[in-house]
Design an enzyme around this catalytic site. Sequence first.
Site, PDB file in Angstrom:
ATOM      1  N   ASP A  67      20.476  27.808   3.398  1.00  0.00           N
ATOM      2  CA  ASP A  67      19.060  27.887   3.700  1.00  0.00           C
ATOM      3  C   ASP A  67      18.975  28.703   4.988  1.00  0.00           C
ATOM      4  O   ASP A  67      19.978  28.857   5.693  1.00  0.00           O
ATOM      5  CB  ASP A  67      18.514  26.466   3.878  1.00  0.00           C
ATOM      6  CG  ASP A  67      17.085  26.439   4.373  1.00  0.00           C
ATOM      7  OD1 ASP A  67      16.253  27.203   3.845  1.00  0.00           O
ATOM      8  OD2 ASP A  67      16.789  25.651   5.292  1.00  0.00           O
ATOM      9  N   ASP A 124      15.881  28.934   7.723  1.00  0.00           N
ATOM     10  CA  ASP A 124      15.248  28.290   8.875  1.00  0.00           C
ATOM     11  C   ASP A 124      15.793  26.875   9.073  1.00  0.00           C
ATOM     12  O   ASP A 124      15.742  26.061   8.166  1.00  0.00           O
ATOM     13  CB  ASP A 124      13.725  28.250   8.694  1.00  0.00           C
ATOM     14  CG  ASP A 124      13.119  29.649   8.547  1.00  0.00           C
ATOM     15  OD1 ASP A 124      13.739  30.615   9.026  1.00  0.00           O
ATOM     16  OD2 ASP A 124      12.033  29.761   7.953  1.00  0.00           O
TER      17      ASP A 124
END
Length: 178
Positions: free
Chosen positions: A7, A9
């Site tokens: 992922d 952020d």
Amino acid sequence: MKLVILDRDGVINEDSDAYIKTVDEWIPIPGSIAAIARLSKAGWTVAVATNQSGLARGYYDVATLEAMHARLRQLVAEQGGEVGLIVHCPHGPDDGCDCRKPKPGMLQQIAAHYGVDLRGVWFVGDSSGDLEAALAVDCQAVLVKTGKGQRTLAKGVPTATLIFDDLAAIADHLLQQE
């Protein structure tokens, strides 16, 4: 192929409830760039799957998002590594797409791009949506305590989830296993 999916952020860069809207707001978490470079130099393909509903909300445009990803690629390259495929979901939470995590569409896109089976591939995230997406395609769900990771952990995570302090600790673990 040694593949790890991240992922963005909260895993690679600092997260913000107000969204990351500019390249200047895109601030790497200490150790994350070096971790990606170390994995890449050791033969790992590091792909990224990121929800970017700020696009649908009009907070920034695709050119800005691409500039953030160019910055990520540049920083990793400066340390001798490279970032593989980066896929993003541009949709909002109510758009009904199949790519926005916790749906597994982006992970399936990465699998199709590389021609791999996702069973056992590590997907590293900081939210329950990341973990759910991983489990939907038989990836190994991995939670980092950076970003929203501590909050996610406090709510409880699926039994088989691996938990690490940050991306640097994951790189250490994967490289020690070789």
